[in-house]
Design a protein around this motif. Structure first.
Motif, PDB file in Angstrom:
ATOM      1  N   LEU A   1       0.759  -1.026   0.099  1.00 45.26           N
ATOM      2  CA  LEU A   1      -0.048  -0.005   0.164  1.00 45.26           C
ATOM      3  C   LEU A   1       0.857   1.378   0.250  1.00 45.26           C
ATOM      4  O   LEU A   1       0.505   2.582  -0.547  1.00 45.26           O
ATOM      5  CB  LEU A   1      -0.931   0.179   1.189  1.00 45.26           C
ATOM      6  N   GLU A   2       2.050   1.228   0.594  1.00 39.00           N
ATOM      7  CA  GLU A   2       3.019   2.596   0.494  1.00 39.00           C
ATOM      8  C   GLU A   2       3.363   2.904  -0.865  1.00 39.00           C
ATOM      9  O   GLU A   2       3.472   3.709  -1.389  1.00 39.00           O
ATOM     10  CB  GLU A   2       4.183   2.043   1.357  1.00 39.00           C
ATOM     11  N   LYS A   3       3.860   1.584  -1.865  1.00 39.98           N
ATOM     12  CA  LYS A   3       3.850   1.895  -3.026  1.00 39.98           C
ATOM     13  C   LYS A   3       2.718   2.329  -3.853  1.00 39.98           C
ATOM     14  O   LYS A   3       2.878   3.391  -4.813  1.00 39.98           O
ATOM     15  CB  LYS A   3       4.379   0.524  -3.675  1.00 39.98           C
ATOM     16  N   VAL A   4       1.420   1.991  -3.605  1.00 42.43           N
ATOM     17  CA  VAL A   4       0.271   2.339  -4.181  1.00 42.43           C
ATOM     18  C   VAL A   4      -0.052   3.851  -3.752  1.00 42.43           C
ATOM     19  O   VAL A   4      -0.223   4.756  -4.689  1.00 42.43           O
ATOM     20  CB  VAL A   4      -0.932   1.485  -3.911  1.00 42.43           C
ATOM     21  N   SER A   5       0.295   4.215  -2.563  1.00 42.40           N
ATOM     22  CA  SER A   5       0.070   5.630  -2.206  1.00 42.40           C
ATOM     23  C   SER A   5       1.121   6.656  -2.673  1.00 42.40           C
ATOM     24  O   SER A   5       0.768   7.560  -3.290  1.00 42.40           O
ATOM     25  CB  SER A   5       0.288   5.699  -0.537  1.00 42.40           C
ATOM     26  N   SER A   6       2.372   5.994  -3.001  1.00 44.69           N
ATOM     27  CA  SER A   6       3.198   6.870  -3.596  1.00 44.69           C
ATOM     28  C   SER A   6       2.862   7.184  -5.067  1.00 44.69           C
ATOM     29  O   SER A   6       2.996   8.252  -5.716  1.00 44.69           O
ATOM     30  CB  SER A   6       4.842   6.409  -3.727  1.00 44.69           C
ATOM     31  N   GLN A   7       2.274   6.180  -5.525  1.00 45.61           N
ATOM     32  CA  GLN A   7       1.791   6.115  -7.084  1.00 45.61           C
ATOM     33  C   GLN A   7       0.526   7.251  -7.120  1.00 45.61           C
ATOM     34  O   GLN A   7       0.229   7.945  -8.055  1.00 45.61           O
ATOM     35  CB  GLN A   7       1.517   4.896  -7.454  1.00 45.61           C
ATOM     36  N   VAL A   8      -0.531   7.193  -6.185  1.00 45.76           N
ATOM     37  CA  VAL A   8      -1.604   7.973  -6.180  1.00 45.76           C
ATOM     38  C   VAL A   8      -1.415   9.471  -5.784  1.00 45.76           C
ATOM     39  O   VAL A   8      -1.825  10.358  -6.503  1.00 45.76           O
ATOM     40  CB  VAL A   8      -2.480   7.261  -5.444  1.00 45.76           C
ATOM     41  N   LEU A   9      -0.428   9.647  -4.715  1.00 44.87           N
ATOM     42  CA  LEU A   9      -0.274  11.082  -4.404  1.00 44.87           C
ATOM     43  C   LEU A   9       0.793  11.628  -5.115  1.00 44.87           C
ATOM     44  O   LEU A   9       1.237  12.817  -4.871  1.00 44.87           O
ATOM     45  CB  LEU A   9      -0.255  11.070  -2.692  1.00 44.87           C
ATOM     46  N   ALA A  10       1.332  10.985  -5.981  1.00 46.29           N
ATOM     47  CA  ALA A  10       2.627  11.812  -6.571  1.00 46.29           C
ATOM     48  C   ALA A  10       2.043  12.768  -7.628  1.00 46.29           C
ATOM     49  O   ALA A  10       2.940  13.939  -7.879  1.00 46.29           O
ATOM     50  CB  ALA A  10       3.653  10.723  -7.619  1.00 46.29           C
ATOM     51  N   GLY A  11       1.070  12.772  -8.257  1.00 46.23           N
ATOM     52  CA  GLY A  11       0.551  13.657  -9.094  1.00 46.23           C
ATOM     53  C   GLY A  11      -0.838  13.119  -9.872  1.00 46.23           C
ATOM     54  O   GLY A  11      -1.410  12.540  -9.328  1.00 46.23           O
ATOM     55  N   GLU A  12      -0.833  13.667 -11.022  1.00 46.19           N
ATOM     56  CA  GLU A  12      -1.634  13.294 -12.048  1.00 46.19           C
ATOM     57  C   GLU A  12      -1.835  11.949 -12.324  1.00 46.19           C
ATOM     58  O   GLU A  12      -0.765  11.282 -12.305  1.00 46.19           O
ATOM     59  CB  GLU A  12      -1.909  14.093 -13.402  1.00 46.19           C
ATOM     60  N   VAL A  13      -2.951  11.283 -12.223  1.00 43.68           N
ATOM     61  CA  VAL A  13      -3.168   9.853 -12.439  1.00 43.68           C
ATOM     62  C   VAL A  13      -4.016   9.589 -13.647  1.00 43.68           C
ATOM     63  O   VAL A  13      -5.114  10.237 -13.869  1.00 43.68           O
ATOM     64  CB  VAL A  13      -3.635   9.025 -11.143  1.00 43.68           C
ATOM     65  N   THR A  14      -3.433   8.993 -14.564  1.00 45.90           N
ATOM     66  CA  THR A  14      -4.171   8.739 -15.741  1.00 45.90           C
ATOM     67  C   THR A  14      -5.324   7.671 -15.611  1.00 45.90           C
ATOM     68  O   THR A  14      -5.291   6.826 -14.438  1.00 45.90           O
ATOM     69  CB  THR A  14      -3.144   8.204 -16.874  1.00 45.90           C
ATOM     70  N   ASP A  15      -6.129   7.407 -16.497  1.00 44.20           N
ATOM     71  CA  ASP A  15      -7.194   6.489 -16.351  1.00 44.20           C
ATOM     72  C   ASP A  15      -6.614   4.984 -16.363  1.00 44.20           C
ATOM     73  O   ASP A  15      -7.029   4.065 -15.706  1.00 44.20           O
ATOM     74  CB  ASP A  15      -8.126   6.399 -17.324  1.00 44.20           C
ATOM     75  N   ALA A  16      -5.788   4.659 -17.055  1.00 43.97           N
ATOM     76  CA  ALA A  16      -4.968   3.408 -17.130  1.00 43.97           C
ATOM     77  C   ALA A  16      -4.208   3.205 -15.753  1.00 43.97           C
ATOM     78  O   ALA A  16      -4.429   2.034 -15.319  1.00 43.97           O
ATOM     79  CB  ALA A  16      -3.776   3.353 -18.240  1.00 43.97           C
ATOM     80  N   GLN A  17      -3.559   4.138 -15.316  1.00 46.67           N
ATOM     81  CA  GLN A  17      -3.077   3.930 -13.950  1.00 46.67           C
ATOM     82  C   GLN A  17      -3.985   3.584 -13.033  1.00 46.67           C
ATOM     83  O   GLN A  17      -3.788   2.905 -11.999  1.00 46.67           O
ATOM     84  CB  GLN A  17      -2.220   5.258 -13.628  1.00 46.67           C
ATOM     85  N   ALA A  18      -5.117   4.478 -13.007  1.00 43.34           N
ATOM     86  CA  ALA A  18      -6.093   4.415 -11.937  1.00 43.34           C
ATOM     87  C   ALA A  18      -6.730   3.005 -11.998  1.00 43.34           C
ATOM     88  O   ALA A  18      -7.043   2.395 -11.035  1.00 43.34           O
ATOM     89  CB  ALA A  18      -7.164   5.278 -12.174  1.00 43.34           C
ATOM     90  N   GLY A  19      -6.703   2.501 -13.146  1.00 40.35           N
ATOM     91  CA  GLY A  19      -7.436   0.707 -13.214  1.00 40.35           C
ATOM     92  C   GLY A  19      -6.507  -0.034 -12.485  1.00 40.35           C
ATOM     93  O   GLY A  19      -6.775  -0.899 -11.780  1.00 40.35           O
ATOM     94  N   GLU A  20      -5.104   0.088 -12.764  1.00 43.95           N
ATOM     95  CA  GLU A  20      -4.083  -0.634 -12.243  1.00 43.95           C
ATOM     96  C   GLU A  20      -4.354  -0.544 -10.460  1.00 43.95           C
ATOM     97  O   GLU A  20      -4.048  -1.456  -9.789  1.00 43.95           O
ATOM     98  CB  GLU A  20      -2.654  -0.355 -12.603  1.00 43.95           C
ATOM     99  N   VAL A  21      -4.201   0.772 -10.194  1.00 44.36           N
ATOM    100  CA  VAL A  21      -4.434   0.834  -8.726  1.00 44.36           C
ATOM    101  C   VAL A  21      -5.593   0.369  -8.131  1.00 44.36           C
ATOM    102  O   VAL A  21      -5.585  -0.091  -7.021  1.00 44.36           O
ATOM    103  CB  VAL A  21      -4.435   2.575  -8.376  1.00 44.36           C
ATOM    104  N   LEU A  22      -6.743   0.468  -8.622  1.00 48.08           N
ATOM    105  CA  LEU A  22      -7.931   0.059  -8.285  1.00 48.08           C
ATOM    106  C   LEU A  22      -7.965  -1.484  -8.038  1.00 48.08           C
ATOM    107  O   LEU A  22      -8.511  -2.307  -7.148  1.00 48.08           O
ATOM    108  CB  LEU A  22      -9.115   0.380  -9.199  1.00 48.08           C
ATOM    109  N   GLY A  23      -7.293  -2.128  -9.169  1.00 44.97           N
ATOM    110  CA  GLY A  23      -7.165  -3.466  -8.871  1.00 44.97           C
ATOM    111  C   GLY A  23      -6.306  -4.064  -7.976  1.00 44.97           C
ATOM    112  O   GLY A  23      -6.500  -4.825  -7.084  1.00 44.97           O
ATOM    113  N   ALA A  24      -5.008  -3.201  -7.755  1.00 47.49           N
ATOM    114  CA  ALA A  24      -4.356  -3.828  -6.531  1.00 47.49           C
ATOM    115  C   ALA A  24      -4.990  -3.331  -5.144  1.00 47.49           C
ATOM    116  O   ALA A  24      -4.749  -4.224  -4.401  1.00 47.49           O
ATOM    117  CB  ALA A  24      -3.064  -2.767  -6.613  1.00 47.49           C
ATOM    118  N   ILE A  25      -5.820  -2.116  -5.121  1.00 52.25           N
ATOM    119  CA  ILE A  25      -6.257  -2.086  -3.827  1.00 52.25           C
ATOM    120  C   ILE A  25      -7.499  -3.143  -3.608  1.00 52.25           C
ATOM    121  O   ILE A  25      -7.640  -3.517  -2.449  1.00 52.25           O
ATOM    122  CB  ILE A  25      -6.857  -0.685  -3.887  1.00 52.25           C
ATOM    123  N   ALA A  26      -8.203  -3.497  -4.513  1.00 50.19           N
ATOM    124  CA  ALA A  26      -9.175  -4.394  -4.271  1.00 50.19           C
ATOM    125  C   ALA A  26      -8.561  -5.883  -3.763  1.00 50.19           C
ATOM    126  O   ALA A  26      -9.121  -6.301  -2.981  1.00 50.19           O
ATOM    127  CB  ALA A  26      -9.716  -4.866  -5.633  1.00 50.19           C
TER     128      ALA A  26
END
Length: 328
Positions: free
Chosen positions: A165-190
């Motif tokens: 989750l720390e890696k996911v947090s750095s990816q989400v809070l680093a800046g703008e998130v594209t739709d493709a990145q958001a899909g990967e993040v949501l899959g990892a969070i799930a």
């Protein structure tokens, strides 16, 4: 597969049994049956006088029938153990039978465990018991160590979720998130949320098993204190799972917020375009009305004038929107 474990100089040694005659040569404290065959069950019944219930590994067994003691003193415990597979994490139901009969061949009892697949916690205990003499003393100690190792394994898995989750947090809070990145993040969070829920259910099941052992009054003072320590460790995991649920919900909301921002940017473009093109559309519609004579044909500069007017009516709103910063 039928494996027995004996104590030799305080160490736990494993033997794989392939016949009834070979089973009679040992006095184990732990008999482990992994996906047992009918023949292996018959060996256990013939040599130890223990009948393994047909519903020993059923998943839909009544909750009230998962922990009980028979009239002869045998304890029956069905507990779930975590298997955090990368592809499909799941729990495995294990049926434990603590046979405390004293027939001259054994006085400290035998622990029987029945399960469908190999369990990491069992491998961990076998490795520790071989290396650490005196870790295991009797069958009840084996069961306590297994439950303790299960709680410890759940804690290790929670630490892995923290790191992920720390890696996911750095990816989400680093800046703008594209739709493709958001899909990967949501899959990892799930996936992490599912694993966290399984851990919470697993430690709850382990807590019930330990509490039942304490109520059975079969533990000595040292084992009873060890069981209390296991319960304290499990209680400490509850706060961690609750924190992870909150963190997962926060990351989920943040990711969905970025998705909404990206969608709003698209809607914003269409809104600006529709407003900017409204004046040219109005001018075109006026010039296209059914007059007695068409003004753009009455003069040689009619068409260029109309086109220039339409272009100017489109550029003025765009200039205004840009000045206000709405196009950024």
């Amino acid at each position: 597969m039928l494996n027995i474990f004996t104590l030799v100089n305080g160490r736990l040694f494993q033997e794989e049994i392939e016949s009834l005659e070979e089973l009679a040569q040992f006095q184990p404290i732990w008999v482990d049956l992994e996906s047992p065959t009918v023949e292996e069950k018959r060996w256990v019944k013939q040599h130890y006088g223990l009948s393994i219930p047909d519903d020993a590994m059923d998943e839909d067994i009544e909750e009230s029938a998962r922990f009980y003691a028979e009239d002869n003193g045998d304890l029956h415990i069905r507990s779930d153990f975590l298997v955090p597979d990368d592809e499909e994490p799941h729990t495995v139901r294990v049926a434990f039978i603590v046979n405390m009969a004293n027939d001259g061949r054994r006085s400290s009892g035998i622990l029987f465990s029945i399960h469908d697949e190999d369990i990491p916690v069992f491998r961990l205990l076998r490795m520790r018991a071989r290396r650490a003499p005196g870790l295991i003393e009797d069958a009840k100690e084996v069961l306590l160590k297994l439950l303790d190792a299960d709680a410890e394994y759940s804690a290790d898995t929670l630490e892995e979720i923290y790191d992920a989750l720390e890696k996911v947090s750095s990816q989400v809070l680093a800046g703008e998130v594209t739709d493709a990145q958001a899909g990967e993040v949501l899959g990892a969070i799930a996936r992490h949320e599912d694993m966290n829920g399984r851990i919470r259910r697993n430690v709850m099941d382990t807590r019930r098993a330990v509490s039942f052992l304490m109520r059975s009054k079969m533990l000595n003072n040292e084992q009873f204190e060890e069981a209390r320590q296991i319960l304290r460790d499990i209680d400490s995991l509850d706060s961690h799972t609750a924190f992870l649920f909150d963190k997962i919900n926060f990351l989920m909301d943040a990711t969905v917020g970025f998705i909404n921002i990206n969608q709003n940017k698209i809607i914003k473009i269409f809104s600006v375009a529709s407003v900017a093109l409204l004046p040219p559309t109005l001018i075109a519609s006026i010039y296209g009305m059914n007059f007695q004579y068409m003004p753009e044909l009455a003069q040689t500069w009619g068409y260029p004038y109309a086109l220039a007017l339409m272009l100017a009516s489109a550029l003025v709103p765009m200039w205004y929107f840009r000045r206000r910063g709405w196009l950024k």
